[in-house]
Motif scaffolding. Sequence first.
Motif, PDB file in Angstrom:
ATOM      1  N   LEU A   5       5.380 -15.126   1.655  1.00 23.04           N
ATOM      2  CA  LEU A   5       6.096 -16.162   0.544  1.00 23.04           C
ATOM      3  C   LEU A   5       6.340 -15.281  -0.473  1.00 23.04           C
ATOM      4  O   LEU A   5       7.361 -15.249  -1.107  1.00 23.04           O
ATOM      5  CB  LEU A   5       5.198 -17.451   0.584  1.00 23.04           C
ATOM      6  CG  LEU A   5       5.333 -18.480   1.399  1.00 23.04           C
ATOM      7  CD1 LEU A   5       4.506 -19.751   1.094  1.00 23.04           C
ATOM      8  CD2 LEU A   5       6.620 -18.977   1.966  1.00 23.04           C
ATOM      9  N   HIS A   6       5.361 -14.537  -0.991  1.00 23.80           N
ATOM     10  CA  HIS A   6       5.630 -13.571  -2.056  1.00 23.80           C
ATOM     11  C   HIS A   6       6.465 -12.553  -1.633  1.00 23.80           C
ATOM     12  O   HIS A   6       7.313 -12.419  -2.700  1.00 23.80           O
ATOM     13  CB  HIS A   6       4.151 -13.035  -2.418  1.00 23.80           C
ATOM     14  CG  HIS A   6       3.189 -13.795  -2.649  1.00 23.80           C
ATOM     15  ND1 HIS A   6       3.149 -14.591  -3.876  1.00 23.80           N
ATOM     16  CD2 HIS A   6       1.916 -14.181  -2.223  1.00 23.80           C
ATOM     17  CE1 HIS A   6       2.552 -15.696  -3.923  1.00 23.80           C
ATOM     18  NE2 HIS A   6       1.362 -15.078  -2.915  1.00 23.80           N
ATOM     19  N   ALA A   7       6.387 -11.992  -0.547  1.00 17.40           N
ATOM     20  CA  ALA A   7       7.373 -10.856  -0.205  1.00 17.40           C
ATOM     21  C   ALA A   7       8.750 -11.626  -0.253  1.00 17.40           C
ATOM     22  O   ALA A   7       9.826 -10.836  -0.798  1.00 17.40           O
ATOM     23  CB  ALA A   7       7.162 -10.487   1.190  1.00 17.40           C
ATOM     24  N   ARG A  31      11.006 -23.198  -7.040  1.00 20.77           N
ATOM     25  CA  ARG A  31       9.667 -23.889  -6.793  1.00 20.77           C
ATOM     26  C   ARG A  31       8.448 -22.887  -6.532  1.00 20.77           C
ATOM     27  O   ARG A  31       7.498 -23.111  -7.089  1.00 20.77           O
ATOM     28  CB  ARG A  31      10.104 -24.570  -5.249  1.00 20.77           C
ATOM     29  CG  ARG A  31      10.404 -26.039  -5.466  1.00 20.77           C
ATOM     30  CD  ARG A  31      10.118 -26.858  -4.280  1.00 20.77           C
ATOM     31  NE  ARG A  31      10.654 -26.230  -2.945  1.00 20.77           N
ATOM     32  CZ  ARG A  31      11.993 -26.500  -2.384  1.00 20.77           C
ATOM     33  NH1 ARG A  31      12.726 -26.970  -3.263  1.00 20.77           N
ATOM     34  NH2 ARG A  31      12.182 -25.760  -1.320  1.00 20.77           N
ATOM     35  N   HIS A  32       8.935 -21.906  -5.884  1.00 13.23           N
ATOM     36  CA  HIS A  32       7.893 -20.687  -5.672  1.00 13.23           C
ATOM     37  C   HIS A  32       7.336 -20.375  -6.989  1.00 13.23           C
ATOM     38  O   HIS A  32       6.057 -20.278  -7.250  1.00 13.23           O
ATOM     39  CB  HIS A  32       8.401 -19.747  -4.843  1.00 13.23           C
ATOM     40  CG  HIS A  32       7.215 -18.601  -4.523  1.00 13.23           C
ATOM     41  ND1 HIS A  32       6.238 -18.680  -3.688  1.00 13.23           N
ATOM     42  CD2 HIS A  32       7.143 -17.170  -5.245  1.00 13.23           C
ATOM     43  CE1 HIS A  32       5.270 -17.553  -3.634  1.00 13.23           C
ATOM     44  NE2 HIS A  32       5.917 -16.931  -4.624  1.00 13.23           N
ATOM     45  N   LEU A  33       8.195 -19.997  -8.219  1.00 15.72           N
ATOM     46  CA  LEU A  33       8.025 -19.305  -9.214  1.00 15.72           C
ATOM     47  C   LEU A  33       7.348 -20.468 -10.106  1.00 15.72           C
ATOM     48  O   LEU A  33       6.306 -20.036 -10.849  1.00 15.72           O
ATOM     49  CB  LEU A  33       9.195 -18.975 -10.211  1.00 15.72           C
ATOM     50  CG  LEU A  33       9.913 -17.796  -9.469  1.00 15.72           C
ATOM     51  CD1 LEU A  33      11.172 -17.597 -10.290  1.00 15.72           C
ATOM     52  CD2 LEU A  33       8.815 -16.395  -9.483  1.00 15.72           C
ATOM     53  N   ASP A  35       4.830 -22.381  -9.113  1.00 12.58           N
ATOM     54  CA  ASP A  35       3.417 -22.077  -9.068  1.00 12.58           C
ATOM     55  C   ASP A  35       2.804 -21.002  -8.586  1.00 12.58           C
ATOM     56  O   ASP A  35       1.787 -20.831  -7.879  1.00 12.58           O
ATOM     57  CB  ASP A  35       2.705 -23.444  -8.190  1.00 12.58           C
ATOM     58  CG  ASP A  35       3.506 -23.529  -6.856  1.00 12.58           C
ATOM     59  OD1 ASP A  35       3.525 -24.753  -6.157  1.00 12.58           O
ATOM     60  OD2 ASP A  35       4.104 -22.592  -6.408  1.00 12.58           O
ATOM     61  N   CYS A  36       3.416 -19.755  -8.898  1.00 12.39           N
ATOM     62  CA  CYS A  36       2.977 -18.647  -8.452  1.00 12.39           C
ATOM     63  C   CYS A  36       3.192 -17.503  -9.648  1.00 12.39           C
ATOM     64  O   CYS A  36       4.215 -16.900  -9.774  1.00 12.39           O
ATOM     65  CB  CYS A  36       3.582 -17.978  -7.125  1.00 12.39           C
ATOM     66  SG  CYS A  36       3.281 -16.426  -6.652  1.00 12.39           S
ATOM     67  N   PRO A  37       1.969 -17.522 -10.315  1.00 10.98           N
ATOM     68  CA  PRO A  37       2.040 -16.524 -11.782  1.00 10.98           C
ATOM     69  C   PRO A  37       2.478 -15.014 -11.299  1.00 10.98           C
ATOM     70  O   PRO A  37       3.074 -14.512 -12.258  1.00 10.98           O
ATOM     71  CB  PRO A  37       0.571 -16.665 -12.211  1.00 10.98           C
ATOM     72  CG  PRO A  37      -0.068 -17.790 -11.577  1.00 10.98           C
ATOM     73  CD  PRO A  37       0.731 -17.832 -10.203  1.00 10.98           C
ATOM     74  N   SER A  38       2.086 -14.625 -10.124  1.00  9.27           N
ATOM     75  CA  SER A  38       2.278 -12.970  -9.891  1.00  9.27           C
ATOM     76  C   SER A  38       3.656 -12.934  -9.595  1.00  9.27           C
ATOM     77  O   SER A  38       4.247 -11.972 -10.160  1.00  9.27           O
ATOM     78  CB  SER A  38       1.181 -12.664  -8.708  1.00  9.27           C
ATOM     79  OG  SER A  38       1.798 -13.066  -7.372  1.00  9.27           O
ATOM     80  N   CYS A  39       4.447 -14.023  -8.952  1.00 10.14           N
ATOM     81  CA  CYS A  39       5.867 -13.553  -8.730  1.00 10.14           C
ATOM     82  C   CYS A  39       6.378 -13.914  -9.984  1.00 10.14           C
ATOM     83  O   CYS A  39       7.602 -13.191 -10.162  1.00 10.14           O
ATOM     84  CB  CYS A  39       6.193 -14.577  -7.673  1.00 10.14           C
ATOM     85  SG  CYS A  39       5.762 -13.901  -6.315  1.00 10.14           S
ATOM     86  N   VAL A  40       6.144 -14.710 -10.777  1.00  7.87           N
ATOM     87  CA  VAL A  40       6.505 -14.952 -12.206  1.00  7.87           C
ATOM     88  C   VAL A  40       6.644 -13.435 -12.965  1.00  7.87           C
ATOM     89  O   VAL A  40       7.736 -13.158 -13.658  1.00  7.87           O
ATOM     90  CB  VAL A  40       6.225 -16.129 -13.160  1.00  7.87           C
ATOM     91  CG1 VAL A  40       6.518 -16.088 -14.573  1.00  7.87           C
ATOM     92  CG2 VAL A  40       6.454 -17.546 -12.427  1.00  7.87           C
TER      93      VAL A  40
HETATM   94 ZN   LIG Z   1       4.642 -15.626  -5.209  1.00  8.96          ZN
END
Ligand SMILES: [Zn+2]
Length: 161
Positions: A5-7, A31-33, A35-40
């Motif tokens: 998902l991160h990829a 949606r992913h961003l 709740d995903c601080p690392s992808c933000v």
């Molecule tokens: Zn992510």
Amino acid sequence: MSQNLHARAERLIAQERVEGISTADQQWLRRHLADCPSCVAHAAATEQAIRSLRGLSVSLPPTLASRTQFRVRLRAEQLRSEPRWRIVWTACGISWAFGAATAPYVWRGLEWAGHRLGVPNVVWELGFGLWWALPAAVVAVILLMTDAGRSHEADWNRQAN
Ligand SMILES: [Zn+2]
């Protein structure tokens, strides 16, 4: 959260910048961003990199491009004229070596001819000087012609710009 998902998010972040992504992908990415601080953080870093790249291209000195062009052209011209120079210097070296090797014979031959013809010494001595200087004179003429050709070319380049 799965690594896939991160990829996918990272791929979409890059793709969004370059070619754009579908609405469905955009929604998925938001949606992913959410709740995903690392992808933000990754998105922010990408944004920052793109912004500084844009800033860089604006702040490049406007003369840099023309200066680079000039240098490339200069180098190309040097490369083009180098073989010609090598030929000239080789011919020069050979003729001078030949001249040095044959000088005593030429001197004696001219001396003999001069005395036979009854001309003053200065005449056949001058002849020897001319014979000795001839290769250098030829080379000088070649160099002058080369220089004239080059400055003509420079004129042409200036007009073309
Ligand atoms: Zn992510």
